[in-house]
Design a protein around this motif. Structure first.
Motif, PDB file in Angstrom:
ATOM      1  N   ALA A  25      -3.058   3.073  10.375  1.00 59.59           N
ATOM      2  CA  ALA A  25      -2.424   4.264   9.801  1.00 59.59           C
ATOM      3  C   ALA A  25      -2.308   4.157   8.286  1.00 59.59           C
ATOM      4  CB  ALA A  25      -1.045   4.473  10.434  1.00 59.59           C
ATOM      5  N   VAL A  26      -1.951   2.977   7.777  1.00 61.70           N
ATOM      6  CA  VAL A  26      -1.814   2.830   6.324  1.00 61.70           C
ATOM      7  C   VAL A  26      -3.181   2.899   5.652  1.00 61.70           C
ATOM      8  CG1 VAL A  26      -1.910   0.302   5.977  1.00 61.70           C
ATOM      9  CG2 VAL A  26      -0.402   1.699   4.570  1.00 61.70           C
ATOM     10  N   ARG A  27      -4.196   2.446   6.350  1.00 66.03           N
ATOM     11  CA  ARG A  27      -5.548   2.557   5.784  1.00 66.03           C
ATOM     12  C   ARG A  27      -5.928   4.029   5.615  1.00 66.03           C
ATOM     13  NH1 ARG A  27     -11.119  -0.518   7.561  1.00 66.03           N
ATOM     14  NH2 ARG A  27     -12.249   0.208   5.753  1.00 66.03           N
TER      15      ARG A  27
ATOM     16  N   ARG B 259      -3.756   6.506   5.203  1.00 66.23           N
ATOM     17  CA  ARG B 259      -2.931   7.030   4.105  1.00 66.23           C
ATOM     18  C   ARG B 259      -3.514   6.618   2.761  1.00 66.23           C
ATOM     19  NH1 ARG B 259       1.127   5.458   7.840  1.00 66.23           N
ATOM     20  NH2 ARG B 259       1.734   3.579   6.673  1.00 66.23           N
ATOM     21  N   LEU B 260      -3.976   5.372   2.669  1.00 69.21           N
ATOM     22  CA  LEU B 260      -4.582   4.900   1.430  1.00 69.21           C
ATOM     23  C   LEU B 260      -5.806   5.739   1.077  1.00 69.21           C
ATOM     24  CD1 LEU B 260      -4.786   2.869  -0.920  1.00 69.21           C
ATOM     25  CD2 LEU B 260      -6.092   1.378   0.628  1.00 69.21           C
ATOM     26  N   ALA B 261      -6.630   6.050   2.072  1.00 73.47           N
ATOM     27  CA  ALA B 261      -7.820   6.865   1.813  1.00 73.47           C
ATOM     28  C   ALA B 261      -7.428   8.230   1.244  1.00 73.47           C
ATOM     29  CB  ALA B 261      -8.642   7.025   3.086  1.00 73.47           C
ATOM     30  N   GLY B 262      -6.398   8.834   1.803  1.00 69.29           N
ATOM     31  CA  GLY B 262      -5.931  10.114   1.280  1.00 69.29           C
ATOM     32  C   GLY B 262      -5.357   9.991  -0.121  1.00 69.29           C
ATOM     33  N   ASP B 263      -4.614   8.916  -0.350  1.00 70.14           N
ATOM     34  CA  ASP B 263      -4.023   8.704  -1.672  1.00 70.14           C
ATOM     35  C   ASP B 263      -5.106   8.497  -2.725  1.00 70.14           C
ATOM     36  OD1 ASP B 263      -1.601   8.815  -0.338  1.00 70.14           O
ATOM     37  OD2 ASP B 263      -1.260   6.641  -0.415  1.00 70.14           O
ATOM     38  N   VAL B 264      -6.113   7.714  -2.390  1.00 66.30           N
ATOM     39  CA  VAL B 264      -7.208   7.461  -3.333  1.00 66.30           C
ATOM     40  C   VAL B 264      -7.987   8.747  -3.592  1.00 66.30           C
ATOM     41  CG1 VAL B 264      -9.407   6.231  -3.615  1.00 66.30           C
ATOM     42  CG2 VAL B 264      -7.380   4.990  -2.839  1.00 66.30           C
ATOM     43  N   ALA B 265      -8.236   9.525  -2.545  1.00 66.67           N
ATOM     44  CA  ALA B 265      -8.974  10.783  -2.714  1.00 66.67           C
ATOM     45  C   ALA B 265      -8.259  11.720  -3.677  1.00 66.67           C
ATOM     46  CB  ALA B 265      -9.182  11.459  -1.357  1.00 66.67           C
ATOM     47  N   GLY B 266      -6.935  11.738  -3.615  1.00 64.56           N
ATOM     48  CA  GLY B 266      -6.164  12.641  -4.464  1.00 64.56           C
ATOM     49  C   GLY B 266      -5.776  12.056  -5.816  1.00 64.56           C
ATOM     50  N   ALA B 267      -6.072  10.792  -6.045  1.00 64.82           N
ATOM     51  CA  ALA B 267      -5.656  10.129  -7.279  1.00 64.82           C
ATOM     52  C   ALA B 267      -6.436  10.655  -8.479  1.00 64.82           C
ATOM     53  CB  ALA B 267      -5.848   8.620  -7.158  1.00 64.82           C
ATOM     54  N   ARG B 268      -5.736  10.723  -9.581  1.00 60.90           N
ATOM     55  CA  ARG B 268      -6.371  10.968 -10.882  1.00 60.90           C
ATOM     56  C   ARG B 268      -6.125   9.689 -11.673  1.00 60.90           C
ATOM     57  NH1 ARG B 268      -2.866  15.608 -11.939  1.00 60.90           N
ATOM     58  NH2 ARG B 268      -2.634  14.430 -13.845  1.00 60.90           N
TER      59      ARG B 268
ATOM     60  N   ILE C  38       0.834  -1.206   0.000  1.00 62.57           N
ATOM     61  CA  ILE C  38       0.000   0.000   0.000  1.00 62.57           C
ATOM     62  C   ILE C  38       0.866   1.252   0.000  1.00 62.57           C
ATOM     63  CG2 ILE C  38      -1.651   1.379   1.325  1.00 62.57           C
ATOM     64  CD1 ILE C  38      -2.815  -1.344   2.336  1.00 62.57           C
ATOM     65  N   ASP C  39       1.829   1.304   0.921  1.00 62.65           N
ATOM     66  CA  ASP C  39       2.658   2.502   1.010  1.00 62.65           C
ATOM     67  C   ASP C  39       3.420   2.776  -0.276  1.00 62.65           C
ATOM     68  OD1 ASP C  39       2.160   3.822   3.403  1.00 62.65           O
ATOM     69  OD2 ASP C  39       3.582   2.615   4.542  1.00 62.65           O
ATOM     70  N   TYR C  40       3.942   1.732  -0.901  1.00 66.34           N
ATOM     71  CA  TYR C  40       4.719   1.954  -2.115  1.00 66.34           C
ATOM     72  C   TYR C  40       3.829   2.287  -3.314  1.00 66.34           C
ATOM     73  CZ  TYR C  40       7.778   1.388  -6.075  1.00 66.34           C
ATOM     74  OH  TYR C  40       8.462   1.618  -7.241  1.00 66.34           O
ATOM     75  N   TRP C  41       2.860   1.421  -3.586  1.00 68.85           N
ATOM     76  CA  TRP C  41       2.079   1.585  -4.817  1.00 68.85           C
ATOM     77  C   TRP C  41       1.131   2.777  -4.753  1.00 68.85           C
ATOM     78  CZ3 TRP C  41       2.958  -0.881  -9.350  1.00 68.85           C
ATOM     79  CH2 TRP C  41       3.893  -1.927  -9.309  1.00 68.85           C
ATOM     80  N   SER C  42       0.487   3.016  -3.623  1.00 66.64           N
ATOM     81  CA  SER C  42      -0.398   4.179  -3.558  1.00 66.64           C
ATOM     82  C   SER C  42       0.338   5.412  -3.050  1.00 66.64           C
ATOM     83  CB  SER C  42      -1.642   3.893  -2.703  1.00 66.64           C
ATOM     84  OG  SER C  42      -1.359   3.930  -1.329  1.00 66.64           O
ATOM     85  N   GLY C  43       1.262   5.225  -2.122  1.00 66.18           N
ATOM     86  CA  GLY C  43       1.974   6.361  -1.557  1.00 66.18           C
ATOM     87  C   GLY C  43       3.007   6.949  -2.495  1.00 66.18           C
ATOM     88  N   THR C  44       3.925   6.117  -2.952  1.00 67.84           N
ATOM     89  CA  THR C  44       4.986   6.608  -3.826  1.00 67.84           C
ATOM     90  C   THR C  44       4.508   6.825  -5.249  1.00 67.84           C
ATOM     91  OG1 THR C  44       6.712   5.555  -2.507  1.00 67.84           O
ATOM     92  CG2 THR C  44       7.263   6.055  -4.784  1.00 67.84           C
TER      93      THR C  44
ATOM     94  N   LEU D  54      -4.122  -7.046  -1.986  1.00 69.41           N
ATOM     95  CA  LEU D  54      -4.873  -7.201  -0.739  1.00 69.41           C
ATOM     96  C   LEU D  54      -5.847  -8.371  -0.829  1.00 69.41           C
ATOM     97  CD1 LEU D  54      -5.647  -3.477   0.156  1.00 69.41           C
ATOM     98  CD2 LEU D  54      -3.881  -4.961   1.136  1.00 69.41           C
ATOM     99  N   ALA D  55      -6.542  -8.505  -1.941  1.00 71.33           N
ATOM    100  CA  ALA D  55      -7.522  -9.576  -2.091  1.00 71.33           C
ATOM    101  C   ALA D  55      -6.849 -10.941  -2.100  1.00 71.33           C
ATOM    102  CB  ALA D  55      -8.340  -9.370  -3.367  1.00 71.33           C
ATOM    103  N   GLN D  56      -5.760 -11.074  -2.869  1.00 71.01           N
ATOM    104  CA  GLN D  56      -5.120 -12.387  -2.928  1.00 71.01           C
ATOM    105  C   GLN D  56      -4.483 -12.757  -1.596  1.00 71.01           C
ATOM    106  OE1 GLN D  56      -2.055 -12.747  -5.916  1.00 71.01           O
ATOM    107  NE2 GLN D  56      -0.765 -11.193  -4.994  1.00 71.01           N
TER     108      GLN D  56
END
Length: 155
Positions: free
Chosen positions: A89-91, A93-102, A53-59, A135-137
């Motif tokens: 905490a990562v959840r 961060r993920l919510a923020g990353d998704v909110a800002g994603a284009r 999560i941190d790498y793929w959505s964060g970075t 996450l699913a797998q």
């Protein structure tokens, strides 16, 4: 509901499911590895998902600098409580990353090929789908791991 809300709902279900398995196993069993070649402990697998999560959505999606040691994720061990705090905490961060994603925008960097991600060009939406895929797998994998570990502890 927006597609981003749906994404966070389903990603959160997988992440919460893994956290519940680790919490239910407790400190000792969450760090056990079933007697299968190459098996991971539930603790290590959840640590890996935090790294994903941190790498793929964060970075890659949000452009944050994240220091990741992918190999160490699979050997991680320790008490459950701090890991569950990190999952919460990562959840967030993920919510923020998704909110800002284009979703159709390019990634902020090229994915590190040693992290074994998809072997095709991804945009931000594709990187987020990869996070969900992981996450699913791993949730399904952890359900089986938990069953095997509990069965071994009972015998």
């Amino acid at each position: 509901m927006t597609a981003k809300d749906d994404y966070l709902y389903f990603a959160g279900r997988a992440l919460d499911g893994m956290a519940a398995i680790v919490a239910g196993l407790g400190d000792e069993l969450a760090n056990e590895r079933p007697a299968l070649p190459g098996a991971n402990s539930p603790y290590a697998l959840l640590t890996h998902c935090v790294g994903v999560i941190d790498y793929w959505s964060g970075t890659l999606v949000a452009g944050r600098s994240v220091c990741r040691d992918r190999e160490a994720e699979f050997t991680a061990a320790g008490p459950v409580a701090p890991l569950l705090i990190e999952v919460a905490a990562v959840r967030e961060r993920l919510a923020g990353d998704v909110a800002g994603a284009r979703c159709d925008a390019p990634l902020h960097a090229d994915p590190d090929r040693s992290f074994q991600g998809p072997v095709r060009h991804l945009d931000q939406g594709g990187a987020l789908l990869h996070v969900y895929e992981e996450l699913a797998q791993h949730h399904g994998q952890m359900q089986i791991l938990g069953d095997l570990i509990r069965a071994g502890a009972a015998s």
